[in-house]
Design an enzyme around this catalytic site. Structure first.
Site, mmCIF file in Angstrom:
data_model
loop_
_atom_site.group_PDB
_atom_site.id
_atom_site.type_symbol
_atom_site.label_atom_id
_atom_site.label_comp_id
_atom_site.label_asym_id
_atom_site.label_seq_id
_atom_site.Cartn_x
_atom_site.Cartn_y
_atom_site.Cartn_z
ATOM 1 N N GLU A 182 24.561 -0.702 -28.549
ATOM 2 C CA GLU A 182 24.319 0.730 -28.345
ATOM 3 C C GLU A 182 22.845 1.081 -28.516
ATOM 4 O O GLU A 182 22.264 1.801 -27.701
ATOM 5 C CB GLU A 182 25.127 1.583 -29.332
ATOM 6 C CG GLU A 182 26.614 1.379 -29.269
ATOM 7 C CD GLU A 182 27.117 0.356 -30.279
ATOM 8 O OE1 GLU A 182 26.575 -0.777 -30.340
ATOM 9 O OE2 GLU A 182 28.074 0.678 -31.004
ATOM 10 N N CYS A 230 24.790 3.457 -35.301
ATOM 11 C CA CYS A 230 24.815 3.722 -33.865
ATOM 12 C C CYS A 230 25.331 5.124 -33.568
ATOM 13 O O CYS A 230 24.824 5.791 -32.665
ATOM 14 C CB CYS A 230 25.653 2.667 -33.153
ATOM 15 S SG CYS A 230 24.893 1.020 -33.202
ATOM 16 N N CYS A 247 29.282 1.859 -35.065
ATOM 17 C CA CYS A 247 29.101 1.907 -36.512
ATOM 18 C C CYS A 247 28.363 3.200 -36.872
ATOM 19 O O CYS A 247 27.877 3.913 -35.984
ATOM 20 C CB CYS A 247 28.306 0.688 -36.972
ATOM 21 S SG CYS A 247 26.553 0.728 -36.513
ATOM 22 N N HIS A 270 21.992 -3.732 -32.158
ATOM 23 C CA HIS A 270 23.355 -3.502 -31.671
ATOM 24 C C HIS A 270 23.269 -3.102 -30.200
ATOM 25 O O HIS A 270 22.283 -2.510 -29.760
ATOM 26 C CB HIS A 270 24.020 -2.374 -32.457
ATOM 27 C CG HIS A 270 24.301 -2.709 -33.880
ATOM 28 N ND1 HIS A 270 25.226 -2.017 -34.622
ATOM 29 C CD2 HIS A 270 23.779 -3.648 -34.719
ATOM 30 C CE1 HIS A 270 25.279 -2.510 -35.842
ATOM 31 N NE2 HIS A 270 24.397 -3.501 -35.928
#
Length: 154
Positions: free
Chosen positions: A60, A91, A88, A58
């Site tokens: 992040e 993260c 999410c 991801h």
């Protein structure tokens, strides 16, 4: 929020550029930018889940990893994270572990978010560090990018 020169792109503008690049790679268009304590950009990236065949790639996570390597520490104290979509749960917890000072995000994610929706990881009593949280920054542009991406997929 970090001050920028007149006419200079804001950190959220830069995150949106990363999200657009992710969409161009066929990734869900999420982008992130991490600023150091001095306001300088330490890392920026977009989702690379498909490209790297890695479910944890991801935006992040990628910028947290890059900044930690660059600074030589897993603690990103006094750093600020800008991301185009509400993080999410995975993260959100990584943001806590990294000791991020401030989290700015664009679009809310009622379905899979982990900050203001779902498990609200950063508000949990088991969360050891809670950054200041500012949602809705560049929200319309982030939402439009996501909606366009998924509309094209259907």
């Amino acid at each position: 929020m970090t001050a920028t020169r007149p006419g200079a792109p804001t950190p959220m503008d830069m995150a949106l550029v990363e999200a657009e690049a992710a969409a161009g790679r066929g990734e869900v268009p999420v982008g992130a930018v991490l600023l150091g304590p001095d306001g300088a950009t330490l890392a920026s990236d977009g989702n690379r889940i498909v490209e790297q065949a890695d479910p944890t790639a991801h935006a992040e996570i990628l910028v947290l990893r890059a900044a930690a390597r660059r600074l030589g520490t897993p603690r990103l104290v006094d750093c600020d994270l800008y991301v185009t979509l509400e993080p999410c749960p995975m993260c959100a917890y990584a943001i806590s572990l990294a000791r991020i000072r401030r989290l700015y995000f664009g679009a809310a994610d009622p379905k899979a978010g982990g900050v203001e929706h779902g498990p609200r990881v950063l508000a949990s009593t088991s969360c050891h560090h809670r950054p200041d949280i500012y949602g809705g920054i560049g929200e319309r542009r982030a939402q439009d990018l996501l909606q366009d991406f998924f509309r094209q997929r259907r």
